[in-house]
Design a protein around this motif. Structure first.
Motif, PDB file in Angstrom:
ATOM      1  N   THR A 114       0.832  -1.198   0.000  1.00 14.33           N
ATOM      2  CA  THR A 114       0.000   0.000   0.000  1.00 14.33           C
ATOM      3  C   THR A 114       0.866   1.247   0.000  1.00 14.33           C
ATOM      4  O   THR A 114       2.050   1.194   0.358  1.00 14.33           O
ATOM      5  N   SER A 115       0.290   2.371  -0.374  1.00 14.34           N
ATOM      6  CA  SER A 115       1.041   3.637  -0.367  1.00 14.34           C
ATOM      7  C   SER A 115       0.900   4.368   0.961  1.00 14.34           C
ATOM      8  O   SER A 115       1.555   5.387   1.183  1.00 14.34           O
ATOM      9  N   ASN A 116       0.041   3.849   1.847  1.00 20.43           N
ATOM     10  CA  ASN A 116      -0.211   4.510   3.130  1.00 20.43           C
ATOM     11  C   ASN A 116       0.017   3.519   4.268  1.00 20.43           C
ATOM     12  O   ASN A 116      -0.809   2.658   4.534  1.00 20.43           O
ATOM     13  N   SER A 117       1.141   3.664   4.950  1.00 19.17           N
ATOM     14  CA  SER A 117       1.510   2.731   6.008  1.00 19.17           C
ATOM     15  C   SER A 117       0.657   2.866   7.257  1.00 19.17           C
ATOM     16  O   SER A 117       0.793   2.061   8.197  1.00 19.17           O
ATOM     17  N   GLU A 118      -0.213   3.871   7.296  1.00 17.13           N
ATOM     18  CA  GLU A 118      -1.117   4.052   8.430  1.00 17.13           C
ATOM     19  C   GLU A 118      -2.552   3.710   8.058  1.00 17.13           C
ATOM     20  O   GLU A 118      -3.466   3.944   8.841  1.00 17.13           O
ATOM     21  N   SER A 119      -2.759   3.141   6.888  1.00 19.21           N
ATOM     22  CA  SER A 119      -4.114   2.863   6.408  1.00 19.21           C
ATOM     23  C   SER A 119      -4.712   1.653   7.113  1.00 19.21           C
ATOM     24  O   SER A 119      -3.990   0.846   7.712  1.00 19.21           O
TER      25      SER A 119
END
Length: 349
Positions: A114-119
């Motif tokens: 993913t491009s968002n490690s906090e997603s």
């Protein structure tokens, strides 16, 4: 405001960064033999484009499944020892629920790409690989697609390296090949711009788009379908070469414009034979090829490239043409439509 075209122009620099900073020392990927990839939309297309490279490089078996269907109707093959959930935003509910179900019920390594490690998706997996391309704020995925293809290929290199299928010297040779391929992206954009300038009057009047690819560029054909559908908003489809010849060709008429995606692979002659036949039955047969060409309706990229990594370059023309043809038609791609879709259908968290 950043637009789709801006991200296309960023692709070479972005992929160079990913290649330079990728971590190949992820020991949890040691001794992987069977991998399930859960992905939908452009993430599915990217997985399909990377599959041949992953299997041939890492010596593993890859199965790609749509997460919603897998969640409700699928079964986990006991041979799987790795599941990769691909979601650029990390918010796709079907992908999250599917990987969460597997993580709870099976002793299998799970990874989110993913491009968002906090997603949200990162909360339900064992490990997260960041696509390392930033957050793409435009809904029509471009550099995110290419980043996904590259990262999946690099993950397979990691599996091969950790399993001692390749050594450090082999690894450096693979990376050198990637540097050469990625270094041609801007050149491909320039050639596509020239092609578009010569063909824009015809392209804006095309009513039905069909992309036909083979091998890893079956994924490219499917992404062409996705991009043209999302942006140009005219009937568009992507087919595997032989699949088109088993029924879909019967729909062909003078309203159809076919895009043949061709590399110097073992089935090139099959694609050429189909193209020769269809040219008298459709409006136009365009060709996007890795070879050099100045023929009418042919975009010759003039790049020497292994077929396995060719999707990294061959998707670029479709991304560029999708944006430019949509713009010529007066479609404002910065204006959101169906703005409440995700909320009403709960397709994203």
């Amino acid at each position: 405001m950043v637009c789709m075209l801006d991200y296309i122009y960023e692709e070479q620099v972005t992929l160079e960064k990913i290649l330079k900073e990728f971590n190949y020392n992820f020991e949890e990927l040691k001794d992987i033999t069977h991998c399930l990839i859960l992905a939908t939309g452009s993430s599915y297309n990217a997985s399909l484009a990377a599959k041949f490279y992953m299997e041939s490089t890492a010596g593993i078996y890859i199965d790609i499944q749509e997460p919603f269907n897998f969640l409700h109707y699928g079964m986990v093959d006991p041979k799987f020892d790795l599941v990769i959930a691909v979601s650029q935003s990390g918010k796709s509910t079907s992908t999250i629920y599917a990987i969460e179900k597997i993580a709870k019920s099976q002793k299998i390594k799970t990874i989110a790409l993913t491009s968002n490690s906090e997603s949200p998706i990162t909360k339900v997996v064992n490990a997260t690989f960041n696509l390392n391309m930033g957050i793409e704020k435009v809904g029509f995925v471009t550099k995110g697609y290419s980043a996904t293809v590259l990262n999946l290929m690099l993950l397979s290199l990691t599996i091969a390296f950790q399993s001692k299928r390749i050594n450090e010297l082999n690894m450096e040779n693979y990376l050198t090949d990637f540097r050469e391929v990625i270094g041609n992206i801007d050149k491909v954009i320039d050639k596509t711009e020239e092609f578009f300038d010569n063909k824009k009057d015809a392209l804006i009047n095309d009513q039905r788009f069909i992309a036909i690819g083979y091998g890893p560029n079956w994924g490219t054909a499917k992404e062409a379908e996705t991009k043209f559908t999302e942006t140009i908003r005219k009937p568009s489809q992507g087919f595997e070469l032989e699949a088109y010849m088993h029924g879909p060709y019967l729909e062909a008429n003078k309203m159809h414009s076919l895009f043949f995606i061709e590399t110097d692979g073992e089935v090139l002659s099959r694609s050429e034979a189909l193209r020769t036949y269809m040219i008298n039955h459709v409006k136009t047969c365009y060709v996007i090829t890795t070879k050099a060409s100045h023929e009418k309706d042919v975009l010759g990229l003039d790049v020497k490239i292994d077929e396995k990594v060719s999707p990294l370059l061959l998707v670029i023309p479709f991304q560029y043409l999708a944006y430019q043809v949509a713009s010529l038609q007066g479609i404002d791609l910065e204006k959101r439509i169906f703005d409440d879709f995700d909320q009403v259908l709960q397709s994203k968290i």
